[in-house]
Scaffold this motif. Structure first.
Motif, PDB file in Angstrom:
ATOM      1  N   ASP A   1       0.840  -1.210   0.000  1.00  0.00           N
ATOM      2  CA  ASP A   1       0.000   0.000   0.000  1.00  0.00           C
ATOM      3  C   ASP A   1       0.872   1.257   0.000  1.00  0.00           C
ATOM      4  O   ASP A   1       0.603   2.212  -0.743  1.00  0.00           O
ATOM      5  CB  ASP A   1      -0.914   0.015   1.225  1.00  0.00           C
ATOM      6  N   ALA A   2       1.908   1.240   0.837  1.00  0.00           N
ATOM      7  CA  ALA A   2       2.796   2.400   0.914  1.00  0.00           C
ATOM      8  C   ALA A   2       3.501   2.639  -0.418  1.00  0.00           C
ATOM      9  O   ALA A   2       3.666   3.782  -0.859  1.00  0.00           O
ATOM     10  CB  ALA A   2       3.821   2.205   2.029  1.00  0.00           C
TER      11      ALA A   2
ATOM     12  N   TYR B   1      -5.259  -4.321  -3.880  1.00  0.00           N
ATOM     13  CA  TYR B   1      -4.626  -3.099  -3.381  1.00  0.00           C
ATOM     14  C   TYR B   1      -5.057  -1.969  -4.310  1.00  0.00           C
ATOM     15  O   TYR B   1      -5.059  -2.139  -5.532  1.00  0.00           O
ATOM     16  CB  TYR B   1      -3.104  -3.217  -3.394  1.00  0.00           C
ATOM     17  N   GLU B   2      -5.408  -0.821  -3.746  1.00  0.00           N
ATOM     18  CA  GLU B   2      -5.894   0.257  -4.602  1.00  0.00           C
ATOM     19  C   GLU B   2      -5.496   1.614  -4.046  1.00  0.00           C
ATOM     20  O   GLU B   2      -5.293   1.782  -2.853  1.00  0.00           O
ATOM     21  CB  GLU B   2      -7.415   0.193  -4.733  1.00  0.00           C
TER      22      GLU B   2
ATOM     23  N   LEU C   1       1.032 -10.431   7.378  1.00  0.00           N
ATOM     24  CA  LEU C   1       1.587  -9.556   8.412  1.00  0.00           C
ATOM     25  C   LEU C   1       0.709  -8.323   8.619  1.00  0.00           C
ATOM     26  O   LEU C   1       0.588  -7.811   9.734  1.00  0.00           O
ATOM     27  CB  LEU C   1       3.000  -9.128   8.031  1.00  0.00           C
ATOM     28  N   SER C   2       0.095  -7.850   7.548  1.00  0.00           N
ATOM     29  CA  SER C   2      -0.763  -6.663   7.652  1.00  0.00           C
ATOM     30  C   SER C   2      -2.087  -6.965   8.337  1.00  0.00           C
ATOM     31  O   SER C   2      -2.790  -6.045   8.746  1.00  0.00           O
ATOM     32  CB  SER C   2      -1.031  -6.095   6.256  1.00  0.00           C
TER      33      SER C   2
ATOM     34  N   ALA D   1      12.122  -6.236   4.376  1.00  0.00           N
ATOM     35  CA  ALA D   1      12.763  -5.142   5.105  1.00  0.00           C
ATOM     36  C   ALA D   1      11.740  -4.081   5.496  1.00  0.00           C
ATOM     37  O   ALA D   1      11.719  -3.592   6.635  1.00  0.00           O
ATOM     38  CB  ALA D   1      13.877  -4.530   4.264  1.00  0.00           C
ATOM     39  N   GLU D   2      10.876  -3.727   4.556  1.00  0.00           N
ATOM     40  CA  GLU D   2       9.856  -2.717   4.849  1.00  0.00           C
ATOM     41  C   GLU D   2       8.857  -3.242   5.874  1.00  0.00           C
ATOM     42  O   GLU D   2       8.383  -2.493   6.737  1.00  0.00           O
ATOM     43  CB  GLU D   2       9.154  -2.314   3.555  1.00  0.00           C
TER      44      GLU D   2
END
Length: 628
Positions: free
Chosen positions: A30-31, A75-76, A390-391, A419-420
């Motif tokens: 998303d980021a 994802y949007e 994880l989200s 990593a992110e």
């Protein structure tokens, strides 16, 4: 150094209502989409399509990106709910329906599968036969529309619309305003249809074909619809949300092949080189791209380039393909979830023998440490499934173990997403732990500045998590570094005077790190009470390796299990650092039985109860530990 580990807040294991809840982790995907959307929105090149009057006044600033995985997760970012006409993006779906209706041989007789190198509205017909070069240019698309049959009282166009709707997963509709505008201004398509009729490519009156073609181009969609339509193609023709098999795999293969070579018209070669995914654009501002088995991408932005494709749509597709390694050469293998199993550490406890109080803490809080077993290749699709998990962690989960032992390849995009994710987990107060025997992910994260605990076995990683939870939620427990036998769980069952009498009969022994205290096969040598330090017990595996069973600390005992029928030691016991023991030897125990039978009986009862508790725990855990 940025750290992906956290110090969990302490709390009481007896007050679960006060246990902390952790906020959800922001998805790095998303980021990432937010970032590129902001950057690409600055592109101001191109103009919206104006040859169809009803489409001329669209807002050029509209811009939406939707990315749908082959299992239907979307994802949007941006204007993904803004509706626009599907236009030429309709062509591959109608072509697929024609293939399903007529079969490949019959369709191939009417429309070829070769790149034309011409723009979408050129009259690219084979000399002599009039056969269009492919189904993505207008002449071929008109032909494909003509090949769709009406069936069971359902008209040709309604079957086309129903197919689009099944791909999108919702009922779509036609803009009558755009349809009438196309019908009035689409002179070149009228001419193409009559030219095709003259070659008998269209075998009947072309007027109904022209109307159905204009209607299919006037179907209203948004970026979410297109992303799901693309994901359905990526999922071998099955809509991942509804589960409907909209097209069989054979026509899907043909459709994607033609999209790859012809979908972007006279820009198809450059597209395939830079993006590497079958794609289709439309003058309404939409663009779709498909990575079979993995994702469907849709972009909406009206300003077009000289090829009739969305400027931002092309830029977005190029950027995502490059950054996420979605080019078919890099990501040719079928994408699937990389997660083989998910469970918390209570389902796979370590071999560390805990005190009753510490065990209670783990029973109450073990669900806060979750294990994700991964397998296969971690390309984009596999890494995405991990990031998604994880989200969406439960709010009480604070430690996540990624077990990478069954992972084959880890791509650069997977390393970057991990990593992110490590950083975003830390921001929510959570910690990441790895089981990474080869050290690939561990070393990469360290190189990026993330200090993540990493272990060779799952058992060791679980032991780390257990210790963290006990430290956090068992703050009221004092875990002693030294414990005399009189204070051990086994002797605490005796009267204090009796316990002291037994301890006084013991002899003291000391060992250095790595010293073997007991070996498999040795005869019963007494009961060993750990005063300080730790020991590790292990036994031989069928393949000759050793299986670690338990780690024992102060106050715990070993050796009494050798009092089985053959009175022989069944495990190897090795010092895990400086070790101090007190031993009630076999000879001393025989003397105690003769001199103080009452105390001997009480001692045996205490040792039996303690051993029974440990055997029960061992039987529950040994099968899971053997997998390590």
């Amino acid at each position: 150094m940025r750290s992906a580990t956290v110090s969990a807040a302490s709390g009481s294991s007896h007050e679960p209502a006060s246990s902390p809840a952790f906020p959800p982790m922001s998805s790095p995907i998303d980021a990432y989409l937010e970032k590129i959307h902001s950057e690409i929105a600055e592109l101001k090149d191109g103009k919206p399509y104006s040859s169809i009057p009803a489409m001329a006044n669209v807002d050029p600033n509209n811009f939406g990106i939707a990315l749908a995985t082959a299992d239907g997760y979307v994802y949007e970012i941006g204007d993904t709910r803004e509706e626009f006409s599907i236009q030429s993006i309709s062509k591959p779906f109608t072509y697929g329906l024609a293939l399903a209706d007529r079969g490949m041989e019959a369709v191939d007789a009417k429309v070829d599968v070769e790149p034309s190198g011409d723009s979408f509205n050129e009259m690219s017909l084979a000399e002599g036969t009039g056969r269009p070069a492919n189904a993505m240019i207008n002449a071929g698309a008109l032909t494909a529309t003509s090949l769709v049959r009406g069936s069971g009282g359902i008209t040709r166009f309604n079957r086309i619309l129903n197919t689009y709707s099944a791909f999108a997963g919702r009922q779509l509709s036609v803009s009558e305003r755009i349809y009438r505008s196309e019908l009035k201004s689409g002179h070149r398509n009228h001419a193409l249809a009559y030219l095709l009729r003259s070659f008998d490519i269209i075998e009947s009156d072309p007027t109904p074909v022209i109307k159905d073609y204009f209607r299919q181009c006037s179907v209203m969609v948004n970026a979410l619809d297109l992303a799901m339509m693309a994901a359905t193609l990526a999922n071998s023709g099955r809509n991942p949300i509804s589960g409907d098999q909209v097209l069989d795999i054979a026509p899907v293969e043909r459709v994607l092949s033609v999209m790859a070579t012809c979908g972007m018209y006279d820009d198809a070669g450059a597209w395939l080189s830079s993006v590497g995914m079958p794609a289709k654009s439309g003058v309404g501002g939409g663009t779709i791209a498909v990575l079979p088995g993995q994702v469907g991408l849709a972009v909406y932005s009206p300003p077009l380039d000289a090829h009739g494709s969305s400027v931002r749509g092309v830029a977005t597709s190029q950027r995502i393909s490059h950054d996420m390694q979605l080019h078919f050469v890099r990501a040719a293998r079928t994408g699937r979830s990389a997660i083989r199993n998910v469970y918390d550490i209570t389902a796979a406890p370590s071999g560390v023998r805990r005190t009753d109080e510490a065990s209670q803490v783990l029973r109450s809080h073990g669900h806060r440490a979750q294990i994700l077993e991964l397998n296969g290749d971690l390309l984009f699709a596999g890494a995405e499934s991990v990031v998604r998990a994880l989200s969406n962690l439960e709010e009480e989960v604070e430690l996540v173990v990624l077990d990478l032992r069954s992972v084959d390849e880890v791509s650069e995009v997977a390393l970057r997403l991990f990593a992110e994710s490590a950083e975003m987990l830390a921001k929510t107060g959570r910690g990441l732990v790895l089981v990474d025997g080869e050290g690939t992910v561990t070393d990469d994260l360290a190189g990026r500045g993330y200090d993540v605990p990493s272990f060779v076995t799952r058992n060791a990683a679980v032991e780390h998590c257990e210790t963290r939870l006990i430290d956090s939620y068992g703050a009221e427990l004092i875990m002693p570094d030294v414990m005399e036998p009189v204070d051990s769980p086994a002797l605490r069952q005796l009267e204090p005077e009796d316990a002291q009498t037994v301890q006084d009969l013991m002899e003291e022994r000391e060992y250095d790190d790595g010293d073997v205290v007991r070996r498999v096969g040795q005869r019963f040598g007494g009961v060993f009470f750990i005063v300080s330090g730790t020991v590790a017990t292990s036994m031989p595996a069928p393949d000759g390796s050793r299986i670690k069973l338990t780690t024992l600390g102060p106050g715990m005992t070993f050796g009494e299990m050798a009092l089985a029928e053959d009175k022989r030691q069944e495990t190897t016991v090795k010092a895990g650092g400086p070790l101090r023991l007190k031993v009630l030897t076999a000879e001393t125990m025989e003397s105690l039985e003769a001199e103080n039978p009452r105390l001997a009986v009480e001692l045996w009862k205490a040792l039996t109860r303690d051993a029974y508790t440990r055997v029960e725990q061992y039987l529950r855990e040994s099968a899971l530990r053997a997998r390590d």
